[in-house]
Enzyme design. Structure first.
Site, PDB file in Angstrom:
ATOM      1  CE  LYS A 119      -4.196  -1.692   1.891  1.00 51.77           C
ATOM      2  NZ  LYS A 119      -5.411  -1.618   2.889  1.00 51.77           N
ATOM      3  CE  LYS A 201      -8.940 -13.766  -3.476  1.00 49.47           C
ATOM      4  NZ  LYS A 201      -8.475 -13.410  -1.996  1.00 49.47           N
ATOM      5  CE  LYS A 204     -12.787  -4.367  -1.311  1.00 49.55           C
ATOM      6  NZ  LYS A 204     -13.788  -4.009  -0.593  1.00 49.55           N
TER       7      LYS A 204
END
Ligand code: TRP
Length: 336
Positions: A119, A201, A204
């Site tokens: 992040k 995977k 979102k």
């Protein structure tokens, strides 16, 4: 003995951030497991808005998404009678315990967390203290409820490990206080992959809008995304390692139709890829439609939603307060 059953129930804690839209991967991998868990465990399910603000959020949007997520959980079948469904910031004990746990967390260990490093790269202009503190707040979430099991995806396992370390460290320094939680990786859970790159995977936050199917997608969008899903140049509909695209579609089909893999393979045998993809899209759209309708109905009933969240927060607070006051005593905060 019968009346003791309730008391013996083990505790499950999980939370989701009210950011971005949930995908059918989150539905199969998380929400649907929660539905099963709520029947067997004492469950706390939170909407993690304190975590959400570790990256910049538009306030109005955060507020809207919080309510939408609550409505979505209820629409999927989370039962507020069976579990505490609440908004994290409504229970101030989370932030309070986080502060105390901060004093037991080494800067070195926090800065080595994989998600913090990822992040920090992604939000290089906003590497704030909260971002580094994210896993400590998560430990506070979990430990406040004397949690036995934390159902999480693989990406959150390291954070549950930190919760365990902090629980043991606190217990070692101040005496037995916290239960040491365990991650719950549900067996047989179908891994749902990107429709555009089945090696990844489904996420979102994928930049490719066709890669993920969102729970909010309407029927036409769902079907269009499945039509564009990558397959291969062969034309057999079987689940195998050499056919990741087809296998992913078959997995999705099974997860949404309830059929087993061999049933699915048998019913699609001889069918062309186009018709197969349409059939997968339809079964997904059929499951999503009633959920979306119920979510919409609930969002129009603010009074009910507010009551559910208030009730959830009260229930959560009762447990959290007990743990927090024990913690405060143990660390030596003066109390009457
Ligand atoms: N970090 C989790 C996620 O993004 C959300 C979360 C916050 C959580 N607190 C938690 C998950 C406590 C499990 C337990 O997926």
């Amino acid at each position: 003995m019968e009346e003791n059953v309730g008391i013996m129930k083990k505790t499950v804690y999980s939370a989701v951030q009210p950011t971005g839209s949930l995908t059918i991967g989150n539905f199969v991998g998380a929400i649907r497991n929660w539905l099963r868990l709520q029947n067997e465990y004492d469950c706390y399910f939170a909407i993690a808005d304190l975590h959400a603000i570790t990256v910049r959020q538009e306030p109005a949007e955060l507020r809207r998404r919080t309510l939408e997520l609550a409505a979505l959980y209820l629409a999927c079948g989370i039962d507020p009678e069976k579990c505490a469904l609440y908004v994290q910031s409504h229970v101030s004990a989370h932030a309070e315990l986080c502060w105390i746990l901060n004093t037991l967390t080494y800067v070195g260990e926090a800065s080595r967390m994989t998600q913090f490093k990822d992040k920090s790269q992604k939000h290089a202009d906003n590497i704030n203290m909260g971002l580094m503190d994210y896993p400590v707040l998560m430990a506070a979430d979990i430990l406040l409820y004397q949690t036995d099991f934390v159902p999480v995806g693989a990406d959150q396992k390291q954070h549950v490990e930190l919760s365990r370390d902090l629980a043991e460290r606190f217990n070692g320094r101040y005496g037995e206080t916290f239960k040491v939680p365990e991650p719950l990786i549900v067996k047989g859970e179908a891994r749902i992959c990107s429709l555009q790159d089945p090696a990844k995977k489904m996420s979102k936050s994928d930049e490719n809008p066709n890669a993920s199917v969102f729970l909010s997608d309407d029927r036409d969008t769902v079907i269009r995304k499945f039509k564009r899903a990558v397959t291969d140049s062969d034309n057999r509909i079987v689940c195998s390692e050499e056919k990741p695209g087809i296998s992913n579609l078959l997995n999705i089909y099974c997860a949404f139709s309830g059929h087993t893999m061999s049933e699915a393979e048998a019913s699609f045998s001889g069918m062309g890829y186009g018709d197969f993809k349409l059939a997968v899209g339809e079964v997904v759209a059929d499951v999503l439609a009633p959920i979306q309708a119920e979510q919409k109905r609930l969002l129009a009933d603010k009074k009910y939603l507010t009551e559910v969240l208030q009730g959830g927060a009260e229930r959560a607070f009762k447990t959290a307060r007990r743990t927090l006051s024990k913690v405060c005593r143990k660390v030596g905060f003066y109390r009457e």
